[in-house]
Design an enzyme around this catalytic site. Structure first.
Site, PDB file in Angstrom:
ATOM      1  N   SER A  49      59.563  37.392  46.183  1.00  0.00           N
ATOM      2  CA  SER A  49      59.880  36.630  47.388  1.00  0.00           C
ATOM      3  C   SER A  49      58.753  36.645  48.413  1.00  0.00           C
ATOM      4  CB  SER A  49      61.163  37.169  48.029  1.00  0.00           C
ATOM      5  OG  SER A  49      61.023  38.550  48.330  1.00  0.00           O
ATOM      6  N   GLY A  86      63.392  37.945  44.213  1.00  0.00           N
ATOM      7  CA  GLY A  86      64.191  38.905  43.467  1.00  0.00           C
ATOM      8  C   GLY A  86      63.541  39.430  42.208  1.00  0.00           C
ATOM      9  N   ASN A 114      60.495  44.798  44.468  1.00  0.00           N
ATOM     10  CA  ASN A 114      61.919  44.861  44.102  1.00  0.00           C
ATOM     11  C   ASN A 114      62.219  46.045  43.192  1.00  0.00           C
ATOM     12  OD1 ASN A 114      63.018  42.524  45.500  1.00  0.00           O
ATOM     13  ND2 ASN A 114      61.745  41.305  44.131  1.00  0.00           N
ATOM     14  N   ASP A 195      65.391  40.734  58.645  1.00  0.00           N
ATOM     15  CA  ASP A 195      65.732  41.713  57.605  1.00  0.00           C
ATOM     16  C   ASP A 195      64.733  42.856  57.521  1.00  0.00           C
ATOM     17  OD1 ASP A 195      63.515  40.597  56.324  1.00  0.00           O
ATOM     18  OD2 ASP A 195      64.662  39.625  54.743  1.00  0.00           O
ATOM     19  N   HIS A 198      60.777  40.750  54.922  1.00  0.00           N
ATOM     20  CA  HIS A 198      60.000  39.553  54.603  1.00  0.00           C
ATOM     21  C   HIS A 198      59.195  39.090  55.812  1.00  0.00           C
ATOM     22  CE1 HIS A 198      63.296  39.475  51.583  1.00  0.00           C
ATOM     23  NE2 HIS A 198      62.304  39.079  50.790  1.00  0.00           N
TER      24      HIS A 198
END
Length: 224
Positions: A49, A86, A114, A195, A198
């Site tokens: 991502s 992801g 991830n 979040d 990112h």
């Protein structure tokens, strides 16, 4: 005047042919140079991502901003966004053969975040990344691997094993190493989305600014 070539003489004819031949050779050389300069390099960014541009508006993902920055510095390059949100390193390996085309000139590998967030065994992540780098090496594809660092809450033992993956693989395969993809961005609320994971568009721009010299070195390798 002594030594002047006159039209119609044998020497004049030879001289004229020589001049024409030299002019043709120069024109061909110039044309070849123009064709070489017109060749657009293809740089693929295989990632998750952070590459895909999660949460960012069109044109603001890392690959888009990297292409713009390289273009501003005179590079004729197409940066291909091969990021999938992801993805683990294993996922990147599974789609490598169709995500990285045979005509690619250079590769950036941005994977592993991830794996770390899910607490996957570092040896598993390392094996997948090693297989990706082996594929790139077999294809004689100059590669830059962008490192990731473990979150502190995973503990020092995990962090030690995970953080060591990237320099070890770069040393073993000859890939170039950018030690930490989120250098200067991680942990900065002003450069990250709510979040905290990112980057914002400004955060992606900061990453581009820091990694740009390493990417230019990669492209020089691709051209040579």
């Amino acid at each position: 005047m002594a030594g002047v070539l006159k039209a119609g003489s044998p020497s004049y004819g030879h001289w004229r042919v020589l001049v024409q031949a030299l002019a043709l050779a120069a024109a061909l050389a110039l044309g070849a140079g123009e064709r070489a300069s017109a060749h657009t390099l293809s740089l693929v960014v295989l990632g998750d991502s952070l590459t895909a541009g999660y949460g960012l508006p069109p044109g603001k993902a890392f690959p888009d901003q990297l292409q713009a920055a390289l273009g501003a510095r005179g590079w004729d390059v197409k940066v291909v966004n091969a990021g999938v949100s992801g993805d683990t390193a294993g996922d990147g390996l599974a789609r490598y053969d169709w995500a990285v085309p045979a005509d690619a000139n250079a590769l950036i590998v941005e994977l592993g975040a991830n794996d770390m967030l899910r607490g996957l065994p570092p040896e598993r992540t390392k094996a997948a990344l090693a297989a990706i780098l082996d594929k790139a090496k077999a294809a004689h594809l100059p590669t830059l691997i962008a490192g990731m660092r473990a979150a502190p809450n995973l503990g020092p033992e995990y962090a030690h094993a995970f953080d060591a993956i990237y320099p070890a693989l770069a040393g073993a395969t000859g890939a170039s190493l950018y030690p930490f993809f989120l250098d200067g961005v991680a942990g900065d609320p002003a450069l990250n989305q709510p979040d905290g994971l990112h980057p914002t568009a400004a955060g992606a721009a900061a990453i581009v600014n820091r990694i740009l010299p390493s990417v230019e070195d990669l492209l020089r390798r691709a051209k040579s």
